[in-house]
Motif scaffolding. Structure first.
Motif, short mmCIF file in Angstrom:
data_model
loop_
_atom_site.label_atom_id
_atom_site.label_comp_id
_atom_site.label_asym_id
_atom_site.label_seq_id
_atom_site.Cartn_x
_atom_site.Cartn_y
_atom_site.Cartn_z
N GLY A 78 -8.65 -13.88 -50.49
CA GLY A 78 -7.71 -14.97 -50.71
C GLY A 78 -8.09 -15.87 -51.88
N GLY A 79 -9.26 -15.65 -52.47
CA GLY A 79 -9.64 -16.42 -53.65
C GLY A 79 -10.11 -17.82 -53.31
N LYS A 98 -0.90 -17.68 -51.07
CA LYS A 98 -0.22 -16.42 -51.38
C LYS A 98 -1.19 -15.24 -51.26
N LEU A 99 -2.40 -15.44 -51.84
CA LEU A 99 -3.38 -14.35 -51.80
C LEU A 99 -3.84 -14.09 -50.36
N CYS A 100 -4.03 -15.18 -49.59
CA CYS A 100 -4.45 -15.00 -48.19
C CYS A 100 -3.38 -14.23 -47.42
N ARG A 109 -3.61 -10.69 -48.47
CA ARG A 109 -4.79 -10.08 -47.83
C ARG A 109 -4.50 -9.76 -46.36
N ARG A 149 -5.35 -16.51 -61.73
CA ARG A 149 -5.31 -15.07 -61.52
C ARG A 149 -3.96 -14.64 -60.96
N LYS A 150 -2.93 -15.49 -61.16
CA LYS A 150 -1.58 -15.16 -60.66
C LYS A 150 -1.00 -13.99 -61.44
N LYS A 177 -3.67 -9.26 -59.00
CA LYS A 177 -4.87 -8.79 -58.31
C LYS A 177 -4.51 -7.65 -57.38
N THR A 236 -5.33 -7.58 -54.40
CA THR A 236 -5.00 -8.26 -53.15
C THR A 236 -3.51 -8.52 -53.00
N ASP A 237 -2.85 -8.77 -54.12
CA ASP A 237 -1.46 -9.21 -54.09
C ASP A 237 -0.48 -8.05 -54.23
#
Ligand code: FAD
Length: 534
Positions: A63-64, A78-80, A83, A354-355, A373, A375-376
């Motif tokens: 999630g960064g 968003k990343l979480c 993930r 990192r979007k 990423k 992740t996304d």
């Protein structure tokens, strides 16, 4: 005819709804999503799938947490979510892991503040994993004596996830699922130029880097998923965009396993950035760096190596300090960081987001995916489908869920079948439970077929390249369904052999020749030569 040859034959013989240029994670998920929803899709990569940035990551779907420092709460959320979606849908591949973090005395934030940050991170991540734990110096000493404590103020442990097999294999999973849904994909095919034809479609001139031939691919829409090469591809295609890419080089060094504990040891390196020691099977992967560079490079400098080795040596109580002689393999990639507009004067590299951004030209039916990423990736797949629909290209099965492992019932059925079939009797290298879990993780429902192959011929369960875990039937799978075109494709991306064994060891490994004969038939010798010459 082999899969690649058949696909190349098909590429020039029909008009596709969408042609995707680039088979890294962004291209792969776009292909998997579009083709599963019934869009006639083609994908090409100038090298092998995932041969650029997507094979050089830290192998984390995370999630960064570090972006909280820049107050990028929406990006972290968003990343979480991305993930969590990956864990839910790929439970065999995307696994929770603890990050065992040590904070140095005098660090730019007090430990208590960072500790509160981990709770915030846990909550932003919907409290979906094990909660954080505070680590006193005493606890760290008792649990991980390897960590030097002279300069440590304390620490904390929190959860994120890692990709059990490597990143490139993760990407190939999406390519394979796109192929299953009828996508026509081929590696070593470079897009040279694309022109709009009078009917409004695109004609892309491409070059087959194996045969040297050139031919055209027709499509209604075009996707630039060239990662760090997105801007240069847009220049070639004469497309101007508001977004563009800056490059940040990151390296990892792979050494013998440093700790027996299966967790990521996390520190703040001498430049203040997060620094990881990540488990990679029998090895440990150490990194990374964050160096502004002006072009996508794969070159690791002496300075890069020194930075990683010095940091590891200063943070750990090792019997012998790590030196260059300990390096088994190296990874180097450039992060494609997206910015909008022209100016770079004010650019603070550590703070660059990192979007990902997707820029669309609806009239031309053209889009570019910038940054992002691993992740996304599921979000990118979804967004691309929405954009293609908005361009007026019909999406026949709009609601079809395009991602995810086969369900748990199928897995239980497979694990049971492996047990009753007594896989144990056929394998000497690892327990049958471990082998069947690995086969399921890597091949999904296709693993049933591998079990059948072993049933017919027990030699299929033998490890072929000594020192690795890959068994003979996996080589057959790679030959027929994984478009292995060069030996490096198999050793570095479909498997992670080249990351965990030194090149000299692989060269001497008994079974290498037979493996190459399975993969390449009469071309085995030249493929071996090509790999070891490079
Ligand atoms: C050191 C490092 C660590 C990272 N760690 C993480 C992490 O732990 N977790 C995470 O989520 N993300 C991480 N990332 C970020 C992530 O790896 C990248 O954002 C992602 O892989 C980019 O994927 P992509 O598809 O955009 O680009 P790429 O993977 O670079 O794919 C682009 C593809 O396009 C192809 N191509 C280019 N031009 C052409 C052409 N003309 N014709 C045909 N094909 C073409 C290339 O060959 C390439 O395969 C990390 C990145 C780095 C560098």
């Amino acid at each position: 005819m082999k899969l690649r040859a058949t696909n190349i034959y098909k590429l020039s013989r029909t008009t596709y709804d969408v042609l995707i240029i680039g088979g890294g994670i962004n291209g792969a998920v776009s292909a998997a999503a579009l083709s599963a929803k019934g869009v006639k899709t083609a994908l090409i990569d100038q090298g092998d799938f995932a041969c650029l940035t997507s094979q050089e990551s830290s192998n984390l779907a995370w999630g960064g947490i570090k972006y909280l420092e820049n107050f990028e709460f929406s990006l972290v959320r968003k990343l979480c979510k991305g993930r969590n979606r990956l864990i839910r849908n790929y439970p065999s591949t995307v696994k929770e892991i603890r990050f065992y973090t040590t904070v140095a005395k005098g660090f730019r934030f007090p430990t208590i503040l960072i500790w509160m940050g981990t709770w915030l991170y846990w909550m932003i991540g919907s409290c979906s994993m094990r909660c954080p734990r505070y680590l006193s110096r005493k606890t760290i000493h008792a649990e991980e004596p390897l960590i030097k404590l002279e300069h440590a103020a304390g620490g904390f442990e929190y959860s994120d996830t890692y990709l059990h097999d490597n990143d490139a294999r993760f990407v190939f999973g999406f390519i394979r699922s796109a192929l299953n849904s009828g996508c026509i994909a081929a590696n070593y095919i470079e897009a040279l130029k694309s022109d709009k034809d009078p009917q409004g479609g695109w004609t892309t001139r491409v070059k087959n880097h194996i045969s040297g031939e050139t031919f055209n691919i027709e499509s209604k829409a075009l996707i630039n998923a060239a990662g760090p090469l997105a801007d240069s591809l847009n220049n070639t295609l004469r497309q101007s965009t508001l977004h563009r890419i800056l490059f940040s080089k990151g390296i990892h060094l792979i050494v013998n396993r440093i700790t027996e504990h299966h967790r990521v040891l996390t520190f703040f390196a001498s430049d203040g950035r997060l620094f990881f020691l990540i488990p990679m099977g029998v090895r440990t992967c150490i990194g990374t760096t964050d160096t502004p560079v002006d072009h996508p490079t794969k070159e690791i400098t002496a300075e890069d190596r020194e930075f990683v080795l010095n940091n590891a040596n200063s943070l750990l109580n090792l019997k012998e300090p790590l030196t260059e002689a300990d390096i088994i393999a190296e990874r180097c990639g450039v992060r494609p960081l997206v910015i909008k507009g022209e100016s770079t004067e004010e650019t603070d590299w550590m703070r660059l987001s990192r979007k990902h951004a997707i820029e669309v030209d609806r009239n031309q039916k053209f889009l570019t995916i910038f940054g992002g990423k691993l992740t996304d990736c599921l979000n990118v797949g979804d967004e691309v489908c929405e954009i293609i629909k908005d361009m007026g290209i019909p999406i026949p099965f709009q609601r079809y869920k395009w991602y995810g492992e086969p369900d748990q019932t199928a897995k239980m059925h497979f694990m049971h079948q492996a047990r009753v079939f007594r896989l144990d009797d056929f394998t000497s290298s690892e327990s049958s439970e471990k082998l069947s879990s690995r086969l399921w993780r890597r091949y999904g429902s296709e693993a049933f077929k591998l079990l059948e192959l072993i049933q017919e011929d027990p030699r299929q369960a033998e490890v072929l390249i000594k020192g690795t875990e890959y068994i003979r039937c996996e080589l057959h799978e790679a030959t027929h369904r994984e478009m292995v075109t060069k030996l490096e494709d198999f050793l570095r991306r479909r498997s992670k052999i080249a990351l965990i064994e030194r090149k000299e060891t692989i060269k001497k490994a008994s079974g290498l020749r037979e493996a190459c004969e399975i993969l390449f038939g009469g071309e085995a010798e030249s493929k071996i030569e090509e790999y070891f010459k490079a």
